[in-house]
Design an enzyme around this catalytic site. Structure first.
Site, PDB file in Angstrom:
ATOM      1  N   TYR A  49      24.463 -91.682  84.338  1.00 19.61           N
ATOM      2  CA  TYR A  49      23.058 -91.991  84.060  1.00 19.61           C
ATOM      3  C   TYR A  49      22.292 -92.227  85.357  1.00 19.61           C
ATOM      4  CZ  TYR A  49      24.436 -92.604  79.155  1.00 19.61           C
ATOM      5  OH  TYR A  49      24.917 -92.415  77.881  1.00 19.61           O
ATOM      6  N   ASN A  73      31.765 -88.237  71.971  1.00 18.94           N
ATOM      7  CA  ASN A  73      31.560 -86.818  71.657  1.00 18.94           C
ATOM      8  C   ASN A  73      32.857 -86.054  71.447  1.00 18.94           C
ATOM      9  OD1 ASN A  73      28.572 -86.928  72.109  1.00 18.94           O
ATOM     10  ND2 ASN A  73      29.224 -87.403  74.189  1.00 18.94           N
ATOM     11  N   LEU A 105      17.446 -91.491  66.469  1.00 20.71           N
ATOM     12  CA  LEU A 105      16.107 -90.974  66.184  1.00 20.71           C
ATOM     13  C   LEU A 105      15.938 -89.534  66.661  1.00 20.71           C
ATOM     14  CD1 LEU A 105      14.103 -94.177  67.214  1.00 20.71           C
ATOM     15  CD2 LEU A 105      14.886 -93.513  64.932  1.00 20.71           C
ATOM     16  N   GLY A 138      13.533 -88.595  69.342  1.00 23.31           N
ATOM     17  CA  GLY A 138      12.121 -88.604  68.964  1.00 23.31           C
ATOM     18  C   GLY A 138      11.692 -87.376  68.190  1.00 23.31           C
TER      19      GLY A 138
END
Length: 304
Positions: free
Chosen positions: A57, A163, A216, A219
């Site tokens: 990250y 994953n 989500l 988005g």
């Protein structure tokens, strides 16, 4: 009093908060160290004590920024569970050398990545370390050796994956004495892969909770203009009224968390108001028909 409970992640596993605060976008939040610490304290007060990081990250910068905040109040370390991940190597800009992003789950790469994460975070131990992505060249014995060394040295308490398919999970588990404590996978009303390919079936079988990322859909549920997204927004808006939710965002979190594999949900926002929205979703009581109404809206057809 906190409204987010702790849950057991797996047999012999740790207890994490039902919702997990993700810090993968921390570098874009434009917070100074004190603001980062305040944000951390605010979500911990709500009961969100588990935080999610990864070596990749922002090329490790997110862990550095979090570590800077933690050093302002070292006592906060005992109030949180830190998860980090290893295995994705970005492209290094070296003159005269061309490279591609790649995976590396060799023993030395795992040990080096973990040591670097600990230094950036400014802590002596991770509560959990996850393999970030399946490595086509993964040698399960090397990974197991690295995990054993990290646990014996006290640098990592628990281990998991992210994953992974069911078969990849089983391969690594076959080399370990202790259960993997999670598989961090994408679960949302647009992407059903983990619900359909056996991943969540396997986790339910082993009583291991998934960590659901991108609840989500990045988005997309709110912004995409596809027929699928429009159908979903309509169904979610209708359900928000029925459930007494403040937003369709809350309905999505309730939908993800209802799955019987008992996911914990990752939150990606750095705005405390959005975090509070997710927490409020825990109080929603979604029934089976309502869950399938979201499924039908996403698929565009009725169940067979």
């Amino acid at each position: 009093m906190s409204s987010v409970k702790k849950v057991l992640m797996a047999p012999q596993g740790p207890e994490f908060s039902q919702l997990v605060q993700g810090y993968w976008r921390l570098g874009a939040w434009n917070m100074d160290p004190q603001a980062r610490l305040s944000f951390l304290k605010q979500h911990v007060e709500m009961g969100i004590t588990t935080v999610d990081h990864a070596a990749i990250y922002d090329a490790g910068h997110c862990e550095t920024l979090f570590g800077e905040a933690l050093r302002l109040d070292p006592a906060m370390r005992s109030k949180i569970e830190i998860v980090s991940k290893f295995g994705i190597n970005g492209i290094e800009q070296t003159v005269g050398e061309k490279r591609v992003s790649h995976y590396d789950s060799s023993k030395q790469a795992i040990l080096t990545s973990t040591e670097n994460s600990l230094k950036r975070l400014g802590v002596e131990q991770l509560d959990a370390l996850l393999v970030h992505r399946p490595d086509f060249l993964m040698d399960a014995d090397q990974v197991a050796d690295a995990f054993g060394e990290l646990q014996q040295s006290g640098k990592v308490k628990h281990f998991g994956v992210s994953n992974f398919t069911a078969s990849q999970f089983d391969l690594l588990q076959s080399r370990l004495d202790k259960p993997l404590i999670t598989n961090q996978v994408e679960i949302n009303p647009i992407n059903f892969s983990a619900l359909e390919d056996g991943t969540c079936d396997q986790l339910q079988q082993y009583r291991v909770r998934p960590m659901a990322w991108s609840c989500l859909a990045g988005g997309g549920i709110f912004s995409e203009q596809t027929d699928q997204a429009r159908r979903l927004r309509g169904a979610l808006t209708e359900l928000a009224d029925e459930l007494g939710a403040d937003s369709i965002e809350q309905v999505v979190f309730a939908w993800v968390l209802k799955h019987p594999s008992n996911p914990v949900g990752l939150i990606g926002s750095g705005k405390i108001e959005r975090v509070k929205e997710a927490v409020a979703a825990l109080a929603l009581q979604m029934n089976t028909e309502q869950w399938y109404r979201v499924w039908v809206a996403s698929k565009g057809f009725a169940v067979p």
